[in-house]
Design a protein around this motif. Structure first.
Motif, short mmCIF file in Angstrom:
data_model
loop_
_atom_site.label_atom_id
_atom_site.label_comp_id
_atom_site.label_asym_id
_atom_site.label_seq_id
_atom_site.Cartn_x
_atom_site.Cartn_y
_atom_site.Cartn_z
N PHE A 22 -39.24 28.50 -28.71
CA PHE A 22 -38.68 29.43 -28.63
C PHE A 22 -39.96 30.21 -28.09
CE2 PHE A 22 -36.03 27.88 -31.98
CZ PHE A 22 -34.77 28.47 -32.10
N PRO A 23 -39.64 31.12 -26.86
CA PRO A 23 -40.44 31.77 -25.98
C PRO A 23 -40.73 33.03 -27.47
CG PRO A 23 -38.49 32.84 -25.02
CD PRO A 23 -38.07 31.45 -26.43
N LEU A 24 -42.13 33.59 -27.00
CA LEU A 24 -43.48 33.66 -28.05
C LEU A 24 -42.57 34.60 -28.51
CD1 LEU A 24 -46.53 34.27 -29.47
CD2 LEU A 24 -46.89 35.10 -27.04
N GLU A 25 -42.28 36.01 -27.80
CA GLU A 25 -41.92 37.16 -28.40
C GLU A 25 -40.51 36.31 -29.47
OE1 GLU A 25 -42.57 39.92 -28.83
OE2 GLU A 25 -44.72 39.69 -27.04
N GLN A 26 -39.57 35.59 -28.97
CA GLN A 26 -38.78 35.64 -30.28
C GLN A 26 -39.48 34.99 -31.27
OE1 GLN A 26 -35.60 32.82 -28.56
NE2 GLN A 26 -34.11 33.72 -30.50
N SER A 27 -39.90 34.15 -31.26
CA SER A 27 -40.87 33.32 -32.19
C SER A 27 -41.07 34.19 -33.35
CB SER A 27 -42.09 32.78 -31.79
OG SER A 27 -41.65 31.03 -30.80
N LEU A 28 -42.23 35.65 -32.52
CA LEU A 28 -42.43 36.12 -33.47
C LEU A 28 -41.20 37.00 -34.28
CD1 LEU A 28 -45.03 38.53 -31.31
CD2 LEU A 28 -45.51 36.65 -33.00
N GLU A 29 -40.23 37.63 -33.47
CA GLU A 29 -39.56 37.92 -33.83
C GLU A 29 -38.35 37.39 -35.06
OE1 GLU A 29 -38.09 40.22 -30.38
OE2 GLU A 29 -36.40 38.60 -30.69
N MET A 30 -38.43 35.48 -35.43
CA MET A 30 -38.33 34.20 -35.98
C MET A 30 -38.99 35.38 -37.18
SD MET A 30 -36.68 32.22 -33.05
CE MET A 30 -37.07 30.75 -34.48
N ILE A 31 -40.32 35.02 -37.07
CA ILE A 31 -40.59 34.39 -37.89
C ILE A 31 -40.74 36.11 -39.16
CG2 ILE A 31 -43.60 35.15 -38.86
CD1 ILE A 31 -44.30 33.63 -36.67
N ILE A 91 -30.79 20.76 -40.34
CA ILE A 91 -31.30 21.48 -40.42
C ILE A 91 -32.08 22.50 -42.05
CG2 ILE A 91 -32.51 20.36 -38.55
CD1 ILE A 91 -32.14 23.65 -37.17
N GLY A 92 -30.42 22.65 -42.45
CA GLY A 92 -30.39 24.61 -43.05
C GLY A 92 -31.58 23.80 -44.66
N ASP A 93 -31.82 22.30 -44.76
CA ASP A 93 -32.62 22.07 -45.83
C ASP A 93 -34.07 22.87 -45.80
OD1 ASP A 93 -31.12 21.70 -47.26
OD2 ASP A 93 -31.32 19.63 -47.33
N PHE A 94 -34.48 23.17 -44.18
CA PHE A 94 -35.47 23.35 -43.46
C PHE A 94 -36.00 24.39 -42.64
CE2 PHE A 94 -34.92 18.38 -43.03
CZ PHE A 94 -34.67 18.33 -43.87
N VAL A 95 -34.82 24.75 -42.74
CA VAL A 95 -35.50 26.75 -41.85
C VAL A 95 -34.17 27.46 -42.42
CG1 VAL A 95 -35.90 25.83 -39.57
CG2 VAL A 95 -33.45 25.70 -40.11
N THR A 96 -35.04 28.95 -42.39
CA THR A 96 -33.86 30.13 -43.11
C THR A 96 -32.77 30.11 -42.13
OG1 THR A 96 -35.12 31.76 -42.20
CG2 THR A 96 -35.96 30.88 -44.23
N GLN A 97 -31.94 31.10 -42.24
CA GLN A 97 -31.07 30.61 -42.08
C GLN A 97 -30.92 31.77 -40.53
OE1 GLN A 97 -27.55 30.54 -42.94
NE2 GLN A 97 -26.97 30.60 -40.45
N SER A 98 -31.89 32.98 -40.13
CA SER A 98 -31.94 33.30 -39.78
C SER A 98 -32.60 32.59 -38.39
CB SER A 98 -33.00 34.64 -39.78
OG SER A 98 -34.31 34.24 -39.90
N VAL A 99 -33.91 31.50 -38.62
CA VAL A 99 -33.58 30.42 -37.95
C VAL A 99 -32.34 29.65 -37.35
CG1 VAL A 99 -35.23 28.62 -37.91
CG2 VAL A 99 -36.05 30.65 -38.36
N LEU A 100 -31.98 29.09 -37.56
CA LEU A 100 -30.84 28.51 -38.07
C LEU A 100 -29.63 29.16 -37.03
CD1 LEU A 100 -28.88 27.15 -41.18
CD2 LEU A 100 -29.57 25.86 -39.27
N ASN A 101 -29.93 30.21 -37.25
CA ASN A 101 -28.77 31.14 -35.61
C ASN A 101 -29.31 31.61 -34.70
OD1 ASN A 101 -27.34 32.03 -38.31
ND2 ASN A 101 -27.98 34.49 -38.48
N ALA A 102 -30.60 31.22 -34.74
CA ALA A 102 -31.97 31.26 -33.55
C ALA A 102 -31.43 30.35 -32.87
CB ALA A 102 -32.91 31.47 -33.53
N PHE A 103 -31.33 29.38 -33.73
CA PHE A 103 -30.97 27.40 -32.72
C PHE A 103 -29.14 27.47 -31.68
CE2 PHE A 103 -33.75 25.57 -34.97
CZ PHE A 103 -34.65 24.54 -33.89
#
Ligand code: ADP
Length: 163
Positions: free
Chosen positions: A46-55, A145-157
């Motif tokens: 994920f590009p940096l800007e998107q990673s910051l938003e995902m965090i 991967i739903g046990d390992f990341v939250t919903q917003s990260v799942l959505n990004a995938f």
């Protein structure tokens, strides 16, 4: 006010990272989540800007108060960035013995060239085997991967796949 810096690649942020941030919040008032940028390794999933938003979104997913965190990126040595922002401590997460090896080295180097205390936390047993690379690999193999990341990260995938 005690401030810790928690640095990593967070590509993407996992529930293991979030667990360390939550534990860190028990001890520190402010956690600066700092995404290390290595120009020699530009190939992020994920590009940096998107990673910051995902965090930011992932922290929201697990109800970490936005007032308690700051999300930045930095280049260069973590210890120098930690000094620059006036961090009281460098927060690190430990999973298994293999982490200890590299953390032990990082600790020695940081202690040689700086004087910021380094604090280590062990994540919840549910996430001891979770890493960003495992998550990316599982996702690429169509494994859940739903046990390992939250919903917003799942959505990004999902969005990434749809593109
Ligand atoms: P990863 O190894 O998952 O790519 P990072 O390079 O972003 O993670 O790591 C940032 C910090 O978070 C490091 O201190 C790392 O040991 C820690 N960390 C990563 N995943 C976990 C986890 N599941 N439990 C505890 N600490 C973790």
């Amino acid at each position: 006010m005690k401030k810790a810096i928690y640095a990593g690649s967070f590509d993407p942020i996992t529930k293991g990272h979030l667990d360390i941030i939550q534990q860190g919040r028990e001890v520190f008032d402010q956690i600066v989540i700092a995404v290390g940028v290595n120009p020699a390794k530009p190939n992020r999933c994920f590009p940096l800007e998107q990673s910051l938003e995902m965090i930011a979104s992932a922290c929201e997913d697990v109800h970490i108060s936005p007032d308690a965190i700051d999300i930045h990126s930095f280049e260069g040595a973590l210890i120098r960035y930690a000094e620059k922002i006036g961090a009281d401590a460098i927060l690190r997460g430990l999973r298994q013995v293999s982490d200890f090896d590299s953390e032990f080295r990082l600790h020695a180097i940081n202690a040689l060239v700086g004087s910021i205390p380094q604090v280590y936390m062990i994540c919840d047993t549910r996430y001891l085997h979770v890493s960003s690379s495992t998550v990316k690999e599982m996702e690429s193999l169509d494994l859940p991967i739903g046990d390992f990341v939250t919903q917003s990260v799942l959505n990004a995938f999902y969005d990434r796949r749809a593109d």
